[in-house]
Design a protein around this motif. Sequence first.
Motif, PDB file in Angstrom:
ATOM      1  N   ALA A   1      37.784  37.545  45.778  1.00  0.00           N
ATOM      2  CA  ALA A   1      36.969  38.493  45.209  1.00  0.00           C
ATOM      3  C   ALA A   1      35.737  39.087  45.834  1.00  0.00           C
ATOM      4  CB  ALA A   1      36.374  37.872  44.102  1.00  0.00           C
ATOM      5  N   ALA A   2      35.021  37.944  46.853  1.00  0.00           N
ATOM      6  CA  ALA A   2      33.757  38.659  47.550  1.00  0.00           C
ATOM      7  C   ALA A   2      34.311  39.704  48.579  1.00  0.00           C
ATOM      8  CB  ALA A   2      33.290  37.479  48.253  1.00  0.00           C
ATOM      9  N   GLU A   3      35.366  39.352  49.530  1.00  0.00           N
ATOM     10  CA  GLU A   3      35.697  40.041  50.341  1.00  0.00           C
ATOM     11  C   GLU A   3      36.216  41.415  49.792  1.00  0.00           C
ATOM     12  OE1 GLU A   3      39.303  38.155  51.991  1.00  0.00           O
ATOM     13  OE2 GLU A   3      38.068  36.191  52.899  1.00  0.00           O
ATOM     14  N   ASN A   4      36.701  41.496  48.776  1.00  0.00           N
ATOM     15  CA  ASN A   4      37.066  43.084  48.058  1.00  0.00           C
ATOM     16  C   ASN A   4      35.998  43.486  47.255  1.00  0.00           C
ATOM     17  OD1 ASN A   4      40.241  43.443  48.487  1.00  0.00           O
ATOM     18  ND2 ASN A   4      40.067  41.313  48.333  1.00  0.00           N
ATOM     19  N   GLY A   5      34.966  42.854  47.272  1.00  0.00           N
ATOM     20  CA  GLY A   5      33.948  43.685  46.307  1.00  0.00           C
ATOM     21  C   GLY A   5      34.371  44.008  44.796  1.00  0.00           C
ATOM     22  N   VAL A   6      35.093  42.778  44.207  1.00  0.00           N
ATOM     23  CA  VAL A   6      35.326  43.102  42.884  1.00  0.00           C
ATOM     24  C   VAL A   6      34.509  41.912  41.778  1.00  0.00           C
ATOM     25  CG1 VAL A   6      37.588  43.797  43.247  1.00  0.00           C
ATOM     26  CG2 VAL A   6      37.263  41.313  42.890  1.00  0.00           C
ATOM     27  N   GLY A   7      34.294  42.289  40.681  1.00  0.00           N
ATOM     28  CA  GLY A   7      33.672  41.303  39.812  1.00  0.00           C
ATOM     29  C   GLY A   7      34.475  40.084  39.609  1.00  0.00           C
ATOM     30  N   LEU A   8      33.815  38.898  39.752  1.00  0.00           N
ATOM     31  CA  LEU A   8      34.304  37.652  39.507  1.00  0.00           C
ATOM     32  C   LEU A   8      34.372  36.992  38.093  1.00  0.00           C
ATOM     33  CD1 LEU A   8      35.963  35.053  40.832  1.00  0.00           C
ATOM     34  CD2 LEU A   8      33.550  34.045  41.225  1.00  0.00           C
ATOM     35  N   GLY A   9      35.415  36.789  37.584  1.00  0.00           N
ATOM     36  CA  GLY A   9      35.475  36.261  36.165  1.00  0.00           C
ATOM     37  C   GLY A   9      36.241  34.859  35.999  1.00  0.00           C
ATOM     38  N   ALA A  10      35.738  34.064  35.177  1.00  0.00           N
ATOM     39  CA  ALA A  10      36.555  32.994  34.620  1.00  0.00           C
ATOM     40  C   ALA A  10      37.633  33.262  33.725  1.00  0.00           C
ATOM     41  CB  ALA A  10      35.654  31.704  34.144  1.00  0.00           C
ATOM     42  N   HIS A  11      38.699  32.623  33.970  1.00  0.00           N
ATOM     43  CA  HIS A  11      39.635  32.733  33.118  1.00  0.00           C
ATOM     44  C   HIS A  11      40.334  31.473  32.277  1.00  0.00           C
ATOM     45  CE1 HIS A  11      42.872  35.319  31.490  1.00  0.00           C
ATOM     46  NE2 HIS A  11      43.931  35.137  32.290  1.00  0.00           N
TER      47      HIS A  11
END
Length: 258
Positions: A54-64
């Motif tokens: 997620a960090a590498e792709n710059g996307v928002g990280l969410g818990a599922h």
Amino acid sequence: MRNLVDLNADAGESFGRWSLGDDARLLPHVTSVNVACGWHAGDPATMRASVELAAENGVGLGAHPGLPDLAGFGRRALALTPREAADACLYQYGALRAFADAHGVPITHVKPHGAFYGLAIRDHSIAAAVVDAVGTVDGEVVTVLLAGPTADAVAGRGVPVAREAFADLDYDDNGHIIIEPNPAAKDPRACADQAAAILSGRVRTVSGGTVGIEADTICVHGDRPNAVDVARAVRARIAAEGATVAPLRDVLAARRQG
């Protein structure tokens, strides 16, 4: 017609030596990712790798967070009280947050998985318990719930709630999604068409009718065999409709200002 929307994907759903999905190819097409936290899928190594991806792709990280059902992938119904739902959510959120904090990555949102999500649809006290539990830890973390009565029922509780629609799931006449126990490949063009319909504010149901829908984020499922093709087609169609894919917090900020 909406002109700003988040595109999210459920991912991080491998377990030990069993791989599920192609997250490395999927994440470049989305703006948010919902990472399994070990109950319905996922394990410590997969969670750590998902945070890094997620960090590498710059996307928002969410818990599922899901139900404790590895064999059924969290898609089999179990009963929970609101207190049990809150505890389940916090337990799994806390596990992912430890990995996120270790990597300096903020958690932007929480989205229940599968049958847990279905519980929140059928019983709004479960939805309220999840929203309130997340808010006790971080009042800025967004809870993602089904657009319509479920999300509307918990609005105004002092914490952010995002309204979600699905490009790759069918809807019934009540505006509820029809959860697939074992998702099969779907026609990317059909999913893209559904995403365009969501942007316009109406989605077709399995009976041939339509229901109104107002969504901040659109989901595609990472465990679908052709999830990457679906996500690519959906994102391209959103752009073709003149809308912009943006991070979830930007979408919610624009909604508040509008």
